[in-house]
Scaffold this motif. Sequence first.
Motif, short mmCIF file in Angstrom:
data_model
loop_
_atom_site.label_atom_id
_atom_site.label_comp_id
_atom_site.label_asym_id
_atom_site.label_seq_id
_atom_site.Cartn_x
_atom_site.Cartn_y
_atom_site.Cartn_z
N GLU A 1 0.83 -1.20 0.00
CA GLU A 1 0.00 0.00 0.00
C GLU A 1 0.87 1.26 0.00
O GLU A 1 2.00 1.25 0.49
N GLY B 1 -1.00 7.03 1.85
CA GLY B 1 -1.54 7.56 3.09
C GLY B 1 -0.88 8.89 3.44
O GLY B 1 0.10 9.31 2.81
N TRP C 1 -10.34 -3.21 0.70
CA TRP C 1 -9.71 -2.25 1.60
C TRP C 1 -10.34 -2.39 2.98
O TRP C 1 -11.56 -2.48 3.11
N ARG D 1 -9.72 -1.03 7.32
CA ARG D 1 -9.06 -0.04 8.14
C ARG D 1 -9.19 -0.41 9.62
O ARG D 1 -10.15 -1.08 10.01
N ARG E 1 -10.67 -4.23 13.19
CA ARG E 1 -10.50 -3.93 11.77
C ARG E 1 -11.86 -3.99 11.08
O ARG E 1 -12.62 -4.95 11.27
N VAL F 1 -13.92 -1.68 4.40
CA VAL F 1 -14.24 -0.39 3.79
C VAL F 1 -14.91 -0.59 2.43
O VAL F 1 -15.98 -0.04 2.17
N ASP G 1 -12.36 8.91 9.94
CA ASP G 1 -11.73 8.06 8.93
C ASP G 1 -10.27 7.77 9.28
O ASP G 1 -9.61 6.97 8.60
N TYR H 1 -4.89 1.84 7.01
CA TYR H 1 -5.64 1.23 5.92
C TYR H 1 -4.82 0.09 5.30
O TYR H 1 -3.64 0.26 5.01
N TYR H 2 -5.50 -1.01 5.11
CA TYR H 2 -4.86 -2.21 4.56
C TYR H 2 -5.60 -2.68 3.32
O TYR H 2 -6.83 -2.58 3.25
N CYS H 3 -4.86 -3.24 2.37
CA CYS H 3 -5.51 -3.94 1.28
C CYS H 3 -5.31 -5.45 1.48
O CYS H 3 -4.36 -5.87 2.14
N GLY I 1 0.00 -1.97 5.29
CA GLY I 1 -0.81 -0.86 5.77
C GLY I 1 -0.21 0.49 5.46
O GLY I 1 1.01 0.64 5.30
#
Length: 127
Positions: free
Chosen positions: A6, A9, A36, A38, A45, A48, A92, A96-98, A120
């Motif tokens: 990722e 950010g 995604w 978060r 977790r 999203v 928000d 954030y992770y994919c 992240g």
Amino acid sequence: QVQLVESGGGSVQSGGSLRLSCAASGYTYSRYCMGWFRQAPGRERDGVATIAGIDSGGRISYADSVKSRFTISQDNAKNTLYLQMNSLKPEDTAMYYCAADPRFTCNSVVVARSKYWGQGTQVTVSS
């Protein structure tokens, strides 16, 4: 092996925008569901958004909290997943992770159980 990295950010003020990217490698990107997630400090977790692989129709879903503000997309030629985040709010703020999942069913519940995650990228929104 599957790798997810990722980027994108940062810190923005409330109402601002950011675009996150997730570069994928090591598998046939078009066959995987991507998502995604978060996680804020002290919280679980949360999903999203998810997007199915193009081979599976590319169906998209969003958490209610981000609908109309966030847009998930992917560039299959670049094996890259994106999350465009507009009208950002302090709530928000999170890491954030994919994630990538090979199963046909594509939603946050399924992808949350995937073994393929990025490291992240931090998003901080100040009021």
